[in-house]
Structure formats: structure tokens, C-alpha cells
Design a protein around this motif. Structure first.
Motif, PDB file in Angstrom:
ATOM      1  N   GLU A  34       2.483   4.284  14.979  1.00 21.43           N
ATOM      2  CA  GLU A  34       2.452   4.203  13.512  1.00 21.43           C
ATOM      3  C   GLU A  34       2.119   5.544  12.859  1.00 21.43           C
ATOM      4  N   LEU A  36      -0.283   6.642  10.191  1.00 15.29           N
ATOM      5  CA  LEU A  36      -1.454   6.172   9.450  1.00 15.29           C
ATOM      6  C   LEU A  36      -1.963   7.318   8.585  1.00 15.29           C
ATOM      7  N   SER A 205       3.563   6.264   4.556  1.00 16.58           N
ATOM      8  CA  SER A 205       2.717   5.625   5.576  1.00 16.58           C
ATOM      9  C   SER A 205       3.170   4.241   6.017  1.00 16.58           C
ATOM     10  N   ASP A 206       2.881   3.909   7.269  1.00 13.75           N
ATOM     11  CA  ASP A 206       2.945   2.513   7.695  1.00 13.75           C
ATOM     12  C   ASP A 206       1.700   1.808   7.171  1.00 13.75           C
ATOM     13  N   ARG A 207       0.545   2.476   7.335  1.00 13.35           N
ATOM     14  CA  ARG A 207      -0.702   1.941   6.774  1.00 13.35           C
ATOM     15  C   ARG A 207      -1.513   3.079   6.179  1.00 13.35           C
ATOM     16  N   THR A 221      -1.267  -1.857   4.299  1.00  9.01           N
ATOM     17  CA  THR A 221       0.041  -1.246   4.079  1.00  9.01           C
ATOM     18  C   THR A 221       0.056  -0.709   2.649  1.00  9.01           C
ATOM     19  N   THR A 223       1.912  -1.415   0.155  1.00 11.45           N
ATOM     20  CA  THR A 223       2.008  -2.468  -0.858  1.00 11.45           C
ATOM     21  C   THR A 223       0.709  -3.267  -0.970  1.00 11.45           C
ATOM     22  N   GLU A 224       0.049  -3.510   0.145  1.00 13.86           N
ATOM     23  CA  GLU A 224      -1.241  -4.234   0.073  1.00 13.86           C
ATOM     24  C   GLU A 224      -2.269  -3.440  -0.724  1.00 13.86           C
TER      25      GLU A 224
END
Ligand SMILES: Nc1ncnc2c1ncn2[C@@H]1O[C@H](COP(=O)(O)OP(=O)(O)OP(=O)(O)O)[C@@H](O)[C@H]1O
Ligand SMILES: [Mg+2]
Length: 364
Positions: A34, A36, A205-207, A221, A223-224
Motif C-alpha cells: 500500500e 500510506l 494514498s491508499d490510506r 482511506t 474518502t473515510e
């Protein structure tokens, strides 16, 4: 269920410089493959966290695992990492080729293998043909790409990038953002990216890990993090926001009604309470937040909207959108919209509205 492997795990990292607590108990998991991002204001501990992973500093307390192996006390050169430092320093007296070869020599990679890896890395960052140039003969963006190639060429287990785009102009930044993202997925290397630029974090980013004063505030994420910030700090740090004070006057199954000092009432969807204390009662003093792009301006006919009237105080044209500042009975309220009514001027009274589900509440 198959367990996702973490390439990096930090448990309870605590670090003090003198009396200054720089990491106050950081826990972090980085998943295999990922990208991050560590995001947070200047001085919140992003570079310190990278330095801990890279082995340039040791934590006073806490554990670090890379690919499942405990790494506390293991020197940096034994960690198999590629790093692009804040302010990316290439060796000025070495050509592009020599800069890339440096790490390979340290790793005792033979000449033929070295040659083919350097060729490949320069292809990836689109720098083929510039092998013999010195850093001073390159543009900022080109130097940046060499720094990334130099980190990739050693085929690291982990790629650590500390604000690699901070010295570049807006257009180049955007190009390189996309390039790093593409590269990262192409090579598949687990990457930790540090920035204090929220747009960069959201787009790459992925997260995202949001840090504040040596602590992790929220992990999620893009969007979160944007749509469901868990704290006031995260809400304010990511995106633009309007805030208003008031007190709770009514609660039902759907909405919380908040009365502002001027008597006007606003609705907040019942689930939209941020912060540690989410239990609301009548009389609680609260702060309400709404993002400028969630405010509809002009004729709003939708029945679910909470409608109000404001007075325009400033209108700024931004090319792809308008930024409109208004006075909402004493509070300043910013609105972002794609079009305006040509009749609007400074001082015009206009209707605005929003969905109660777009208003966030935090107890004071
Ligand atoms: N070697 C050091 N000695 C003393 N204090 C330090 C040292 N390194 C960092 N600090 C302090 O630790 C805090 C966190 O620093 P760090 O470099 O991790 O911040 P950052 O999040 O990377 O910030 P920036 O966005 O400005 O790069 C700061 O207050 C900084 O002054
Ligand atoms: Mg830093």
C-alpha cells in the motif's frame, strides 16, 4: 478469513527530545503493497516516525517490526529501505548514474546487474539519456525523479518518501504525484509518504494517517477521512469548513436541533456527532461544522434541505468554481459553487440550504 500481512508495525512508540515529547505512543500498521501517507501539521512527528522506521533514531519505548521481524536496534543499512529525504539531497559531485550506482555499490551488486537496474529505474522515472548530467544541470523536478530512482534501484523492501514534492511548482507537483502513484503500483513496493499537503494525501494514498502533536488522530482511506472525520482536528485539517456555535434544543430519532445565539435553528442528522463524547442532551453547548461545497446557494427547492438566508460579503472566481463568503447572521459562512446568478453583488440577500446529513456536530 485470510489475514492481511503488515509490512510495518509500530507498537506504542514513544520518543522524547530533551523534555519535548515528539511521539506520544504511536501505533501504526502499514499493509503490504500500500501507499500510506502520514499527514499532519509541521512538527507533529512525521519525519520522526519515518526516521524511526528507517533506523536513524531509536524510540525510547515501543516496538518496531518490518516484515514480521523485530527491528529495534538494527542499523539503517540492514533494513533494506529506499528513502527520499525531505529536501531530497542528491550527491552534487556525482552524475545521475553515479548517484544511482552509489547504493548498489554499498549493497555489493555486480556491475552488469547494476547497469541493468539503473537503466530500468531511469526508464521508470523517464530520465533515460540524462545519466551523465550533474544534479546542478537538472531542473527541480528532474532532480526529484533521480532521488526517487535512487531509492528504487536498491529494490527496497520499503520506500520512505519525506515531502518529496514540497519544493516544486503546482503543475510539476501534480504531474509527479500521478507519476509516484503509478510507479508505486507498477513496482508494488510498500510505501510510506509524508506530506502536510492535504490534496496530495487525498489524491495519492491508499490510506491516510492523520497525526497531531505526536499522536495518531485517525487512520482511514481518503474518502473515510474526508467524509467521516472522527475529531474536530481532522475535520479542520482536511478540507475547508464553516463552524457555528449553538445549543441543543430538541432531539428526535432523525435529527438534533441546534439553536444559534441569534435564535436561528439548524438541523443535524442524529448520527453526525464527532469526538469522544457522542451522547447529546438538551442544553449542551455545541459547535456545528459544514463544508463549503455542501452548501447549496440560490433557489433550493429540495424538500430535505434545511433552508436559511445569508448576505453576500465577497465573491471570488477560482476558474473552475466560485468561492462566496457570506454573513450568516453574524457568522461568516463560505460557500463553494460552480455558477452564480449574475444579479448577485456584495450585499445581496440569497437563499442557502443544506442537508442535515452534511452538518457535523461536536460537543464543547
Ligand atoms: N533531533 C532533534 N532534536 C530535538 N528536537 C527534535 C529533533 N528532531 C525533531 N525534533 C522536534 O520534534 C518535533 C517533530 O519533528 P518532525 O521533524 O518529526 O516533524 P514533522 O511532522 O516532520 O514536521 P515538518 O512538516 O515541519 O517536516 C518538532 O517539534 C521538532 O522540533
Ligand atoms: Mg518533516
Amino acid at each position: 478469513m485470510q489475514q492481511v500481512m503488515n509490512d510495518v508495525e509500530i507498537r506504542g512508540a514513544y520518543k522524547k527530545f530533551g523534555t519535548n515529547v515528539v511521539l506520544g505512543g504511536v501505533d501504526l500498521d502499514v499493509k503490504q503493497g500500500e501507499l500510506l501517507t502520514l499527514l499532519g501539521p509541521s512538527g507533529c512527528g512525521k519525519t520522526t516516525t519515518l526516521n524511526l522506521i528507517a533506523g536513524f533514531i531509536d524510540a525510547d519505548q515501543g516496538e518496531l517490526y518490518i516484515k514480521g521481524k523485530r527491528m529495534n536496534g538494527v542499523p539503517p543499512y540492514k533494513r533494506d529501505l529506499g528513502m527520499v529525504f525531505q529536501g531530497y539531497s542528491l550527491f552534487p559531485h556525482m552524475t545521475v548514474y553515479e548517484n544511482l550506482e552509489f547504493g548498489l555499490k554499498l549493497h555489493k551488486v555486480d556491475k552488469t546487474e547494476s547497469g541493468s537496474r539503473i537503466k530500468n529505474a531511469l526508464e521508470i522515472v523517464k530520465m533515460t539519456g540524462l545519466e551523465q548530467r550533474y544534479p546542478r544541470e537538472l531542473s527541480g523536478g528532474q532532480r526529484q525523479r533521480v532521488a526517487i530512482a535512487r531509492a528504487l534501484v536498491v529494490q527496497p523492501k520499503l520506500l520512505l518518501l519525506d515531502e518529496p514534492l514540497s519544493n516544486l511548482d503546482a503543475k510539476l507537483r501534480q504531474e509527479l504525484r500521478m507519476e509516484i502513484k503509478r510507479l508505486q503500483k507498477e513496482v508494488g513496493v510498500t510505501t510510506i509518504f509524508v506530506t502536510h499537503d492535504q490534496e496530495e494525501a487525498l489524491s495519492m494514498s491508499d490510506r491516510i494517517v492523520i497525526m497531531d502533536r505526536g499522536k495518531v488522530e485517525q487512520v482511514g482511506t481518503p474518502t473515510e477521512i474526508y467524509a467521516n472525520p472522527r475529531s474536530e482536528f481532522v475535520f479542520n485539517f482536511i478540507g475547508k469548513s464553516n463552524s457555528m456555535h449553538g445549543s441543543i434544543v430538541h432531539i428526535d430519532a432523525n435529527n438534533i436541533t441546534v439553536q444559534r445565539e441569534n435564535g436561528e435553528q439548524m438541523l443535524v442528522e442524529a448520527g453526525n456527532v464527532m469526538g469522544a463524547d457522542r451522547l447529546c442532551s438538551i442544553g449542551d453547548q455545541v459547535k456545528l461544522y459544514i463544508r463549503p461545497e455542501k452548501v447549496a446557494i440560490g433557489p433550493v427547492s429540495d424538500a430535505d434541505y434545511d433552508l436559511h438566508t445569508v448576505r453576500i460579503t465577497q465573491m471570488n472566481y477560482l476558474g473552475s468554481s466560485w468561492e462566496i463568503f457570506t454573513s450568516f447572521q453574524g457568522d461568516s459562512l463560505q460557500v463553494q459553487c460552480s455558477d452564480i446568478d449574475p444579479a448577485w453583488t456584495i450585499g445581496s440577500e440569497v437563499k442557502i440550504g443544506w442537508k442535515p446529513s452534511d452538518v457535523m456536530l461536536i460537543k464543547q
